[in-house]
Write a protein that holds these residues in place. Structure first.
Motif, PDB file in Angstrom:
ATOM      1  N   VAL A  57      -9.030   4.433 100.069  1.00 55.66           N
ATOM      2  CA  VAL A  57      -8.367   4.206 101.309  1.00 55.66           C
ATOM      3  C   VAL A  57      -7.138   4.853 101.338  1.00 55.66           C
ATOM      4  N   LEU A  58      -6.291   4.838 100.414  1.00 53.07           N
ATOM      5  CA  LEU A  58      -5.163   5.222 100.309  1.00 53.07           C
ATOM      6  C   LEU A  58      -4.886   6.813 100.229  1.00 53.07           C
ATOM      7  N   ASN A  59      -5.913   7.328  99.564  1.00 57.94           N
ATOM      8  CA  ASN A  59      -5.946   9.002  99.618  1.00 57.94           C
ATOM      9  C   ASN A  59      -6.296   9.350 101.049  1.00 57.94           C
ATOM     10  N   LEU A  60      -7.488   8.631 101.932  1.00 53.71           N
ATOM     11  CA  LEU A  60      -7.667   9.011 103.073  1.00 53.71           C
ATOM     12  C   LEU A  60      -6.568   8.938 104.146  1.00 53.71           C
ATOM     13  N   THR A  61      -5.737   7.882 104.097  1.00 51.67           N
ATOM     14  CA  THR A  61      -4.905   7.694 104.924  1.00 51.67           C
ATOM     15  C   THR A  61      -3.646   8.540 104.555  1.00 51.67           C
ATOM     16  N   ASP A  62      -3.511   9.087 103.418  1.00 51.98           N
ATOM     17  CA  ASP A  62      -2.484  10.179 103.211  1.00 51.98           C
ATOM     18  C   ASP A  62      -2.743  11.810 103.789  1.00 51.98           C
ATOM     19  N   VAL A  63      -3.939  12.150 104.040  1.00 53.75           N
ATOM     20  CA  VAL A  63      -4.459  13.121 104.614  1.00 53.75           C
ATOM     21  C   VAL A  63      -3.972  13.167 106.104  1.00 53.75           C
ATOM     22  N   ARG A  64      -2.894  13.656 106.581  1.00 53.70           N
ATOM     23  CA  ARG A  64      -2.343  13.450 107.762  1.00 53.70           C
ATOM     24  C   ARG A  64      -2.800  14.817 108.684  1.00 53.70           C
ATOM     25  N   PRO A  65      -3.413  14.684 109.955  1.00 54.47           N
ATOM     26  CA  PRO A  65      -3.686  15.688 110.711  1.00 54.47           C
ATOM     27  C   PRO A  65      -2.595  16.928 110.823  1.00 54.47           C
ATOM     28  N   THR A  66      -2.739  17.913 110.802  1.00 52.36           N
ATOM     29  CA  THR A  66      -1.665  19.016 110.989  1.00 52.36           C
ATOM     30  C   THR A  66      -1.858  19.476 112.456  1.00 52.36           C
ATOM     31  N   GLN A  80      -3.156  19.042 129.025  1.00 55.40           N
ATOM     32  CA  GLN A  80      -4.010  17.861 128.800  1.00 55.40           C
ATOM     33  C   GLN A  80      -4.937  18.099 127.361  1.00 55.40           C
ATOM     34  N   GLN A  81      -5.267  19.180 127.352  1.00 54.94           N
ATOM     35  CA  GLN A  81      -6.439  19.092 126.351  1.00 54.94           C
ATOM     36  C   GLN A  81      -5.687  18.861 124.934  1.00 54.94           C
ATOM     37  N   VAL A  82      -4.541  19.488 124.850  1.00 58.86           N
ATOM     38  CA  VAL A  82      -3.590  19.163 123.676  1.00 58.86           C
ATOM     39  C   VAL A  82      -3.163  17.785 123.448  1.00 58.86           C
ATOM     40  N   VAL A  83      -2.653  17.455 124.624  1.00 63.77           N
ATOM     41  CA  VAL A  83      -2.294  15.832 124.413  1.00 63.77           C
ATOM     42  C   VAL A  83      -3.421  14.961 124.075  1.00 63.77           C
ATOM     43  N   GLN A  84      -4.573  15.352 124.670  1.00 61.89           N
ATOM     44  CA  GLN A  84      -5.872  14.419 124.291  1.00 61.89           C
ATOM     45  C   GLN A  84      -6.052  14.485 122.886  1.00 61.89           C
ATOM     46  N   ALA A  85      -6.182  15.946 122.358  1.00 60.78           N
ATOM     47  CA  ALA A  85      -6.363  15.898 120.755  1.00 60.78           C
ATOM     48  C   ALA A  85      -5.240  15.185 119.994  1.00 60.78           C
ATOM     49  N   VAL A  86      -4.086  15.403 120.372  1.00 57.69           N
ATOM     50  CA  VAL A  86      -3.033  14.464 119.574  1.00 57.69           C
ATOM     51  C   VAL A  86      -3.458  13.039 119.556  1.00 57.69           C
ATOM     52  N   ARG A  87      -3.562  12.523 120.643  1.00 59.81           N
ATOM     53  CA  ARG A  87      -4.065  11.055 120.677  1.00 59.81           C
ATOM     54  C   ARG A  87      -5.120  10.842 119.812  1.00 59.81           C
ATOM     55  N   ARG A  88      -6.059  11.713 119.941  1.00 59.36           N
ATOM     56  CA  ARG A  88      -7.380  11.404 119.197  1.00 59.36           C
ATOM     57  C   ARG A  88      -7.260  11.381 117.564  1.00 59.36           C
ATOM     58  N   LEU A  89      -6.462  12.445 117.399  1.00 62.18           N
ATOM     59  CA  LEU A  89      -6.419  12.478 115.824  1.00 62.18           C
ATOM     60  C   LEU A  89      -4.975  11.609 115.195  1.00 62.18           C
ATOM     61  N   GLY A  90      -4.404  11.250 116.213  1.00 59.36           N
ATOM     62  CA  GLY A  90      -3.160  10.327 115.808  1.00 59.36           C
ATOM     63  C   GLY A  90      -2.154  11.256 115.070  1.00 59.36           C
ATOM     64  N   TYR A  91      -2.198  12.388 115.680  1.00 56.62           N
ATOM     65  CA  TYR A  91      -1.103  13.302 115.133  1.00 56.62           C
ATOM     66  C   TYR A  91       0.333  13.070 115.361  1.00 56.62           C
ATOM     67  N   VAL A  92       1.141  12.972 114.388  1.00 59.99           N
ATOM     68  CA  VAL A  92       2.583  12.719 114.448  1.00 59.99           C
ATOM     69  C   VAL A  92       3.441  14.005 114.004  1.00 59.99           C
ATOM     70  N   ARG A  93       4.336  14.377 115.192  1.00 61.14           N
ATOM     71  CA  ARG A  93       4.976  15.712 114.574  1.00 61.14           C
ATOM     72  C   ARG A  93       6.038  15.383 113.824  1.00 61.14           C
ATOM     73  N   GLN A  94       6.352  16.522 112.694  1.00 59.22           N
ATOM     74  CA  GLN A  94       7.549  16.098 111.946  1.00 59.22           C
ATOM     75  C   GLN A  94       8.441  17.214 112.512  1.00 59.22           C
ATOM     76  N   ARG A  95       9.520  16.507 113.110  1.00 58.76           N
ATOM     77  CA  ARG A  95      10.656  17.320 113.933  1.00 58.76           C
ATOM     78  C   ARG A  95      11.468  17.629 112.965  1.00 58.76           C
ATOM     79  N   ALA A  96      12.233  18.831 112.805  1.00 64.64           N
ATOM     80  CA  ALA A  96      13.288  19.338 112.191  1.00 64.64           C
ATOM     81  C   ALA A  96      14.623  19.346 112.702  1.00 64.64           C
TER      82      ALA A  96
END
Length: 343
Positions: A5-14, A45-61
């Motif tokens: 479980v730990l390994n799977l949650t560490d694989v974050r969507p890109t 809208q397609q991109v926003v829906q994909a972000v929500r579906r995958l749970g993507y969190v952007r790493q801002r610099a």
């Protein structure tokens, strides 16, 4: 179990995962998440829906706003020979640079010349990491596939040659109406065998000026396809086209020419074949270039607001880059007949 479980949650969507899920390019997904306005609502809208579906969190610099280069690519879809030989381009570039400088943007000039297999190396520079926007000048049909690969705001200087030009912002002159002005003047002065040296078949300026010529004649004495020859907007092509016309139809008494530079070539051909202008053959050009005032005789021509077309296109692009305009807008500026001694 816990380790799995730990390994799977560490694989974050890109971001690449988001782009794939949304069915868009990586650059488009990045533009949506960076807040660029120049993206179609359905794509966003397609991109926003994909972000929500995958749970993507952007790493801002550091900055949340997209990086700006301060550069606009003025992309002329011609070879260097035509760019520097035709005064039209100098006028367009003057109008463009005047507006960009006022808006604190700088231009870089590119020519869109294919090298092998119809590929355009310049396309690699028309990306968000290099420029903030692109102005397309003198587009041919062969450039349409490349246009779809540009991922920054685009404005056409002239209507784009593609199946769906209204998907893009552009500024054009009234080529169709200007050609009609020329033809109606020739008919009104008693000319009955009116020919044309038309522009390239794969450019909207060439197509629209020929259509205006044809439609104006259809409204009067009828259109004869045998009175049409094509050039490429260069001087020599106008001369060669006129010689072909005169050989085929020696009774021509007027020629509407789709550019002033080609009209200079037509005047040469008429002089070579012993015809007087306007006594034997009247000639009207298109552009109202400075050369039209120095020909012998001075050239009657259709004036188009070349500098203002360039300036207006630059203003539209700056508005898209700055986000003050989000929709695609099209403008067609008026033309006028400038009477001189050739017709």
């Amino acid at each position: 179990m816990d380790t799995a479980v730990l390994n799977l949650t560490d694989v974050r969507p890109t971001l690449a995962d988001v782009a794939h899920a949304a069915g868009v390019s990586l650059a488009t997904a990045s533009r949506v998440l960076s807040g660029f306005n120049h993206v179609r609502p359905e794509t966003r809208q397609q991109v926003v829906q994909a972000v929500r579906r995958l749970g993507y969190v952007r790493q801002r610099a550091g900055r949340s706003a997209p990086r700006r280069t301060g550069l606009v690519a003025v992309t002329v879809c011609e070879d260097g020979g035509r760019l520097f030989a035709d005064p039209y381009f100098g006028r367009i570039l003057w109008g463009i640079n005047r507006e960009l400088a006022a808006a604190d943007h700088h231009s870089v000039l590119l020519t869109m010349e294919p090298v092998r297999n119809g590929k355009f190396p310049a396309i690699g520079h028309l990306r968000g990491e290099h420029v903030d926007g692109v102005l397309i000048v003198s587009m041919h049909a062969r450039h349409a596939p490349a246009l779809r690969r540009i991922d920054v705001p685009v404005v056409g200087v002239g209507r784009p040659v593609c199946a769906d030009p209204d998907r893009y912002s552009y500024v054009d002159a009234d080529n169709h109406g200007g050609a009609g002005l020329a033809v109606r003047h020739l008919v009104g002065t008693g000319r009955t065998r009116i020919a044309t040296v038309a522009g390239p078949k794969d450019m909207t300026a060439g197509v629209d000026r020929l259509a205006g010529f044809r439609d104006a004649l259809t409204d009067t004495d009828g259109f004869d396809p045998g009175l049409v020859a094509h050039g490429d907007f260069r001087l020599l092509s106008g001369e060669h086209a006129a010689l072909r016309l005169l050989d085929r139809r020696p009774d021509v008494d007027a020629i509407f020419v789709a550019s002033d530079l080609m009209a200079v070539g037509v005047l040469r051909a008429l002089r070579r074949t012993g015809r007087r202008v306007p006594d034997d053959v009247a000639v009207i050009g298109f552009d109202n270039a400075s050369i039209a005032r120095t020909t012998d005789p001075p050239l009657t021509t259709v004036g188009q607001p070349v500098e203002e077309v360039g300036a207006r296109a630059a203003r539209e692009l700056v508005a898209l880059i700055d986000g003050t305009v989000v929709e695609h807008r099209q403008a067609v500026l008026d033309t006028e007949l400038v009477l001189r001694e050739s017709a």
